[in-house]
Enzyme design. Structure first.
Site, PDB file in Angstrom:
ATOM      1  CG  ASP A  23      -9.148   3.668  -0.167  1.00  0.00           C
ATOM      2  OD1 ASP A  23      -9.854   3.440   0.864  1.00  0.00           O
ATOM      3  OD2 ASP A  23      -7.903   3.429  -0.342  1.00  0.00           O
ATOM      4  CD  GLU A  39      -1.981   2.511  -3.703  1.00  0.00           C
ATOM      5  OE1 GLU A  39      -1.961   3.390  -4.592  1.00  0.00           O
ATOM      6  OE2 GLU A  39      -1.659   2.709  -2.479  1.00  0.00           O
ATOM      7  CG  ASP A  85      -1.868   1.024   1.206  1.00  0.00           C
ATOM      8  OD1 ASP A  85      -2.701   1.213   0.241  1.00  0.00           O
ATOM      9  OD2 ASP A  85      -1.909   1.900   2.170  1.00  0.00           O
TER      10      ASP A  85
END
Length: 506
Positions: free
Chosen positions: A399, A346, A298
């Site tokens: 998200d 990501e 992430d």
């Protein structure tokens, strides 16, 4: 990655009788469904215990597992609780939303009951487990001390020796039954997931995990290894004695939030990590590689450049860009693990050229999001015809809004561009459900792309609206709570996905 497809589904969102998804039969049944659909991948969200706002990205440990995922039936099979106690742990007040406040209390009571019944053989295994895993020892120490200090953050603990991780003081804690309880919890978590994952892998399904780049300030990680973070200096404390961290993490204004996002996580002292050959990170990745087959990093861009905000700033706008460790980190990773073949970057958000350069240099697959693609005046990198093979492509992530929710909220120009691009005809684009014609057209277009791996959230497979969204960035409450029932999953047309995967060689 092998060309294939998969589904994004948080363990917490699985159906079942315990108020939250758990490891065990429902997880294995979900993997069976994926196999029947011809899928290869199951992507999960972090296994971290949820912290502020119930977020798995704000945990008390970057290493510890979320004990809410422990299946009471597993404890019964170990002979630690009875079948009646399993039934008593069921919670079906709301099958579609997670009640974290209830679960934190009820699951802890159940686990303490199970711990009170372990025999000497299991106790010896628990003790060996924490001796072999520094992270587990730190977590058990931290949690036991927290319990004794009314859950205050570690920098407010009254005992200076415990606060400052002094060895002699910690030895006394290791003799505490509460320390052994928290060690037991992590031992059970690791063992149950290992057994569950083995059965999932036997079905031909690989797990894509998620590793948050930052850790929480009030965590076992910072408490035990604070020299690896930018703590407030004595000079800074003269101006503001309450400051704990010099700088904190976040992102500047972007698609999700016009003021940026003030995450508040402490910033790494990257020079210290470089000098130690990234030993802390290598330990962290070792546990992640045991939990997952692939690891999604992430906020990958922080390895190149990251947004550093003064800890006393009012908004994230006050931050500045700083350089991360770059290829030094990935060179050490490859030296330690042999290759980066099981990492995913990501790399979303506004990117400067240095981020793409680092991504190319380390060779990791990045991410593509269809929902970002459909500006009628732009040949966007997120349009499926622009995907390179070495990427993981999504309709949306945890998200984003759901696909159906996005169609309803997109501008008319964006929506029309998307539907035309995906070959959808008709006026029923707003219809939902697992047979939604508009959702299927978009999903099919994603499957046709060059991307080696394509992933859809379970919400998009079900054709559900924005009320089932997992997370809205920048909002502190009401996220991470969505669940789905067995009836929801049974409504999915597995044959349609199997045909889709065959047709596009996934």
């Amino acid at each position: 990655m092998k060309r294939g497809a998969g589904v994004l589904m948080h363990i917490a969102s699985l159906p079942g009788p315990f108020g939250i998804g758990v490891f065990g039969e429902e997880a294995i049944n979900f993997a069976r469904m994926l196999k029947e659909q011809g899928m290869k991948y199951w992507q999960v969200l972090p296994f971290s215990y949820p912290g502020m706002g119930d977020s798995p990205y704000q945990s008390f440990s970057a290493f510890a597992g979320n004990w809410l995922f422990i299946d009471p039936r597993y404890l019964m099979h170990l002979g630690l609780i009875s079948s009646g106690e399993v039934v008593n742990s069921e919670y079906n007040v709301n099958k579609w939303r997670i009640d974290y406040d209830f679960l934190r209390n009820s699951k802890e009571q159940l686990l303490r009951l199970a711990f009170s019944r372990i025999n000497d053989d299991m106790m010896n295994k628990v003790k060996a487990f924490v001796q072999e895993n520094k992270w587990a020892d730190d977590v058990a120490l931290y949690q036991a001390i927290k319990d004794d200090n009314y859950q205050k953050p570690w920098w407010e603990w009254p005992d200076e020796d415990l606060k400052n991780y002094k060895k002699k003081a910690l030895e006394k804690v290791r003799g505490n039954e509460n320390y052994l309880f928290h060690a037991f919890v992590q031992y059970i978590f690791i063992n149950e997931w290992s057994e569950t994952k083995a059965k999932i892998n036997e079905l031909g399904i690989e797990i894509i995990g998620d590793m948050p780049i930052y850790v929480s300030g009030d965590s076992a990680d910072v408490w035990a290894d604070r020299d690896m973070f930018l703590m407030a200096t004595e000079e800074t404390k003269k101006k503001n004695p309450d400051l704990v961290f010099e700088k904190v993490a976040g992102v500047p204004p972007d698609y999700f939030c016009e003021d940026g996002q003030f995450w508040g996580n402490p910033i790494y002292d990257w020079q210290k990590h470089i000098d130690s050959d990234f030993a802390w990170w290598m330990r962290r990745l070792e546990i992640n590689y045991k939990l997952y087959d692939y690891v999604r990093i992430d906020h990958f861009r922080a390895f190149s450049t990251y947004w550093e905000i003064p800890s006393d700033a009012l908004t994230a706008k006050e931050g500045v860009w700083k350089f991360g460790p770059g290829m030094k980190f990935f060179d050490m990773h490859n030296k330690h693990f042999g290759s980066s073949d099981h990492l995913i970057a990501e790399d979303l958000g506004d990117k400067s050229p240095d981020v793409d350069i680092l991504l190319d240099e380390c060779g990791l697959p990045g991410m593509k999001i269809m929902q970002f693609a459909f500006n009628p005046n732009d040949d966007c990198v997120y349009l499926p015809h622009n995907y390179q093979a070495n990427c993981v492509a999504y309709t949306g992530t945890h998200d984003n809004n759901t696909l159906l929710g996005w169609l309803w909220e997109a501008s008319e120009a964006e929506r029309n561009e998307c539907l035309k691009y995906c070959g959808f005809e008709g006026d029923n684009w707003g219809d939902g459900g697992s047979h939604s014609a508009s959702c299927r057209a978009i999903i099919k277009t994603l499957w046709m792309s060059h991307a080696d791996c394509v992933i859809i959230p379970i919400q998009d497979m079900l054709g559900y609206g924005g009320d089932t969204r997992m997370n809205t960035p920048g909002t502190p409450n009401g996220n991470w709570r969505i669940r789905f029932t067995k009836e929801d999953l049974d409504s999915i047309d597995n044959k349609w996905y199997k045909d889709l995967n065959r047709l596009y060689r996934r």
